[in-house]
Design an enzyme around this catalytic site. Structure first.
Site, mmCIF file in Angstrom:
data_model
loop_
_atom_site.group_PDB
_atom_site.id
_atom_site.type_symbol
_atom_site.label_atom_id
_atom_site.label_comp_id
_atom_site.label_asym_id
_atom_site.label_seq_id
_atom_site.Cartn_x
_atom_site.Cartn_y
_atom_site.Cartn_z
ATOM 1 N N GLU B 206 0.795 -1.226 0.000
ATOM 2 C CA GLU B 206 0.000 0.000 0.000
ATOM 3 C C GLU B 206 0.828 1.276 0.000
ATOM 4 O OE1 GLU B 206 -0.906 -2.789 2.246
ATOM 5 O OE2 GLU B 206 -2.113 -1.817 3.751
ATOM 6 N N SER B 276 1.517 -21.521 -4.285
ATOM 7 C CA SER B 276 1.410 -22.965 -4.186
ATOM 8 C C SER B 276 0.344 -23.469 -5.132
ATOM 9 C CB SER B 276 1.026 -23.377 -2.765
ATOM 10 O OG SER B 276 1.837 -22.736 -1.823
ATOM 11 N N ASP B 348 -6.068 -9.773 1.924
ATOM 12 C CA ASP B 348 -5.391 -8.591 2.448
ATOM 13 C C ASP B 348 -5.658 -8.487 3.938
ATOM 14 O OD1 ASP B 348 -4.066 -6.275 2.893
ATOM 15 O OD2 ASP B 348 -5.447 -4.977 1.797
ATOM 16 N N ASP B 351 -2.826 -3.997 7.005
ATOM 17 C CA ASP B 351 -3.056 -2.621 6.543
ATOM 18 C C ASP B 351 -2.272 -1.637 7.393
ATOM 19 O OD1 ASP B 351 -4.881 -3.209 4.467
ATOM 20 O OD2 ASP B 351 -6.479 -3.503 5.926
#
Lengths: 117, 811
Positions: B206, B276, B348, B351
């Site tokens: 980010e 993977s 995600d 943050d």
């Protein structure tokens, strides 16, 4: 012959005591018996050299020298199949120098003690 | 005089011995190290075959352990405590140094061993909250007594083994680094699991994205960094109906100020190779009529190996597969009824929030229009040969403020914005081991679904197959509930709208059971199509592996273990298929010299497989990488603001669908470059660089020589790694073997009665470089073969692959 007793004593004592015991052993034997500084150093050096060389390869052979060859590479040697032999020589040299110098010092202390008494 | 002389002479050997007994820089104490009695020679293992019985305090009963021809322990205990005790004991026997080193690494305690050079790394690990997260995990274990018991039993076993050691027996790395093993604490297990989260869910773009947004504006960034790739083959087949009641979605705040960040470090391409593959196909597509399941997790390969194979049997469970050295249970494996495997979700779950402190004391920060207090946490770092350092980390309700001032030259800190708090799933209380504990004991689909609910992070795609012909896959873990795009850029930490809004309910995580296409698969691609109601992330891994796997599985019928194995080793490049014909067609041969023409011919006739012997693969790989850099470097390499390049998927779209795009122009030159210009320039660069490195076109241009895959020692000790492996594969192939990253474990399980497992990893069971079992499986792995996994039904079962029996005796 002085190196024989040193070798035998180191061979046994090293099972119980740290590696540097070869120093005091060589020192004491030289103090007791050495006839010259050269004699003392040779005896100490050869005893530890032979002992460490033989013990190293005795441990390394059943291992097919895998580890000694890898350690050789760790010390920047090329990836040779004979690294183990060089490593055994280095080990022998280290042991030899430590014991040889100790024996050399032992001879001088023998000299000192004799003069004083 | 005599006395003086004799004293001086005595000092010589004393000084020599002291020097030989002391570590100097990275050189071990040479006398100690070369001593044939207790030095490294003592780590030279022999072929041990004699059965043995070892009396140990703490066991509740005797434990029978059978070791097979790869030194894999098959542990038969009479209760769970003894089972995990024995697992700890055996893992320590083979991997003690690795466990010690990795948990020190994770917990920011390497300086204790290697001194000041690890201080910045230790600070980073502490400031990231690794220890904080591990402590939270230990607290959470209080709610899960059986899991707590397993972790503590494992620690008891490790410590029982450590107690049997004399300095002469310490693993060789302890002798090289000249330190001692210490008591194993349960928090080490937690730290190692946090390390998995750091590896698989600890990345963050980010900061770069915010910088790019500031430089180029929203419209451009939306175009170059789309939330949905231009073509996708999602994990949950498109069109799958979601059979749950949707929760309302959170809303973003009205205004969002993304803070810019200045940094003078160079842009790097997104790191790949941590990903993977896994899949399961239903009995209708197999020769046996029972499902087949496959998994190969890709990680940074190392020796001692990442995984430790084990079979764990006690009343109520008998499972087999790989474990993480330092943690109980089988992590990827199978039992009589089910098999499971994992790949990374790429949710995600990290943050960064801009924090407005009241003043430079960092004691208060602005949140929801009030001043909130921070919590200081003191991190003590012991430095070998130096003073102990105390580092204060300020915790907000989001999490730790990683850096209030950033270290100048420390690459790991590059993507961490200064003055930002980190909200990271790895800090949350969790008992992830519970999932594996219950999977080890699962008998059917509902046991599998139940086991998954205990799992938090790092989110994994858990693939599943059972003996009742069910197959399933679940993108599983704590996935925060967010507004769309939340966390794509840096967030304003003073607005409550920017907090995570709880989680996606575990049962609403993307999943599918027995889909019509009769297989399930994942390769780190987007979890679901855009009918899935919640936001998981804006970017996932590239399209190539996923598409190749799905294409091949779709056409597969009467499949057997070998068809699975072949797919795991598939070197075909979807990337080459998509862009190579265009690239070769656009090269104007009149502009090439003779050797460039020959190279063009080779790459034109290349079969698009990254096989070890292909020269075309080498040319293409260097060519496409150079082209990628030429397209983006002029725009995104900003010396002031650190950014990242658009994805490979977006670049493929640009190349194939937007021929006149202005991004092809190199803005650093006065001329106007076109797509063709860049393609031909990068082709020449590729051929020239190969010529410079390997001489005029010859067999040294083969892919394996160019790529130079290798498995390095964990502490990068020379001579303890694998050397160069002449292997095919590439980051864009199913066989995702790059230079240092790749398949860390390949497993295929043939469900049925009886179930049969196959697997191999690039290394061996023993972590001792002086063991015959240090790297004995590398050859098998290199050749793309698998070993059949011995799955014993009892301790007394006979098998000609058994080499040794050990009994851990209750004392």
């Amino acid at each position: 012959m002085l190196s024989g007793p040193i070798l035998l004593a180191c061979l046994i004592l090293q099972f119980f005591l740290p590696w540097w015991i070869i120093g005091p052993v060589a020192f004491l034997f030289a103090l007791w018996r050495a006839s010259s500084g050269k004699h003392a150093f040779r005896a100490g050096f050869s005893a530890a050299f032979i002992l460490w060389f033989c013990m190293a390869i005795i441990k390394s052979f059943p291992n097919h020298n895998i580890l000694a060859n890898r350690v050789g590479q760790m010390f920047m040697l090329p990836g040779l199949k004979l690294n183990w032999l060089i490593m055994a020589f280095v080990a022998a040299l280290i042991g030899g120098l430590a014991a040889g110098l100790s024996a050399f010092a032992g001879y001088f202390w023998r000299f000192l003690i004799r003069r004083d008494t | 005089m005599k006395i003086l002389k004799a004293t001086i002479i005595l000092l010589l050997p004393v000084a020599l011995i002291i020097i030989l007994n002391t570590k100097a820089g990275s050189i071990p104490p040479l006398g100690k190290f070369f001593d044939p009695y207790r030095g490294f020679w003592n780590n030279a293992e022999q072929h041990a075959t004699a059965d043995d019985a070892i009396p140990l305090k703490g066991l509740k009963g005797d434990v029978k352990i059978t070791l097979d021809d790869h030194m894999i322990p098959h542990i038969f205990a009479q209760n769970d405590y003894d089972l995990y005790f024995a697992q700890g004991y055996m893992t320590a026997m083979h991997r003690l140094w690795q466990m010690d080193f990795q948990s020190r690494y994770a917990g920011g305690r390497l300086s204790e061993v290697v001194g000041e050079k690890a201080l910045e790394l230790d600070r980073y690990q502490r400031r990231m909250g690794m220890v904080y997260g591990a402590e939270n995990m230990l607290k959470e274990l209080e709610k899960h007594p059986e899991i707590k018991a397993a972790i503590y039993a494992y620690a008891d076993g490790v410590n029982a083994y450590i107690k049997t050691l004399k300095p002469a027996d310490y693993p060789i790395e302890f002798k090289i680094l000249d330190y001692k093993p210490e008591k194993w604490e349960p928090i080490n297990t937690a730290l190692l699991l946090k390390l998995m989260s750091a590896t698989l869910a600890g990345g963050s773009d980010e900061l770069y994205m915010s910088n790019a947004l500031k430089k180029f504006g929203k419209e451009t960034i939306d175009n170059l960094f789309p939330d949905v790739p231009f073509r996708a083959d999602p994990i949950i087949p498109a069109g799958t109906k979601w059979d749950f009641k949707r929760l309302p979605l959170p809303m973003p705040p009205d205004s969002q100020q993304a803070e810019e960040f200045l940094s003078s470090v160079r842009t790097r391409q997104k790191k790949e190779g941590i990903g993977s593959n896994n899949w399961a196909i239903s009995g209708s597509k197999t020769a046996s009529g029972y499902p087949l399941l496959a998994n190969d997790p890709h990680l940074e390969l190392s020796l001692p190996s990442i995984w430790y194979q084990v079979q764990l049997s006690a009343p109520g469970s008998n499972s087999c597969g790989v474990s993480i050295p330092g943690a109980p249970c089988v992590i990827i494996g199978f039992n009589q009824d089910i098999a499971w495997g994992v790949t990374n979700v790429d949710a995600d779950v990290l943050d960064f929030y801009k924090i407005r402190f009241r003043d430079s004391a960092f004691k208060e920060y602005r949140y929801n229009n009030i001043w909130k207090k921070t919590q200081p946490r003191l991190e003590k770092i012991v430095v070998r040969g130096g003073a102990t350092i105390t580092d204060t980390v300020f915790y907000t309700h989001h999490g730790p403020v990683v850096y209030t001032s950033k270290p100048a030259r420390f690459s790991k800190a590059q993507n961490v914005p200064q003055g930002y708090a980190m909200r990271w799933i790895a800090h949350d209380p969790s008992a992830d081991v519970a999932t594996f504990y219950y999977l080890n004991r699962a008998h059917n689909y509902s046991d599998y679904r139940k086991a998954l609910t205990y799992y938090t992070a790092p989110a994994q795609n858990f693939v599943f197959a059972d003996n009742e012909n069910n197959i399933a896959i679940t993108a599983n873990g704590y996935i925060p509930m967010k507004w769309h795009g939340q966390g794509k850029y840096l967030l304003d930490g003073s607005l409550p709208e920017n907090d995570w809004h709880g989680r996606i309910p575990a049962e609403q995580n993307p999943y599918v059971r027995n889909p019509k296409r009769n297989f399930v698969s994942s390769a780190n691609q987007p979890s679901a199509d855009n009918t899935y109601p919640y936001y998981i992330n804006w970017e996932f891994s590239g399209y190539e592996r996923a598409h190749r796997i799905n294409t091949r599985l779709t056409t597969m019928s009467k499949a057997d273990v070998d068809s699975m194995r072949a797919l795991q080793n598939d070197n075909y490049s979807v990337l080459a298929k998509e862009v190579l014909p265009l690239m070769t067609q656009l090269v104007n041969t009149e502009l090439l010299n003779a050797s460039q023409r020959r190279a063009l011919n080779i790459v034109k006739n290349w079969n698009m497989k990254f096989d070890a012997g292909q020269i075309g693969a080498s040319i293409f790989e260097i060519w496409q990488k150079n082209l990628y850099n030429r397209i983006w470097a002029d725009d995104f390499n900003d010396k002031q603001a650190f950014m990242r390049f658009p994805s490979r998927d977006r670049t493929v779209e640009l190349l194939t669908r937007e021929p006149a795009s202005h991004w092809f122009d190199d803005v650093s030159t006065p001329e106007k470059e076109t797509r063709e210009d860049l393609i031909i320039a990068s082709f020449k660069t590729a051929v020239d660089s190969l010529e410079r490195r390997f001489g005029p076109l010859n067999k040294k241009w083969k892919w394996a020589y160019v790529k130079q895959s290798r498995v390095s020692h964990l502490a990068k000790i020379g001579g303890f790694g694998s050397g160069v492996l002449l292997n095919g594969g590439s980051k864009t192939s199913v066989n995702a073997l790059g230079e240092s990253h790749g398949p860390s474990w390949r497993m295929v399980v043939a469900l049925g009665k009886p179930v049969k497992g196959f697997g191999v990893f690039p290394g061996g069971q023993s972590g001792n470089p002086g063991s015959f079992y240090y790297d004995d499986m590398i050859d098998t792995w290199t050749k793309g073969k698998l070993n059949e996994l011995l799955f014993l039904q009892s301790a007394s079962q006979k098998n000609n692959r058994i080499i040794r029996h050990l009994t851990l005796q209750k004392q």
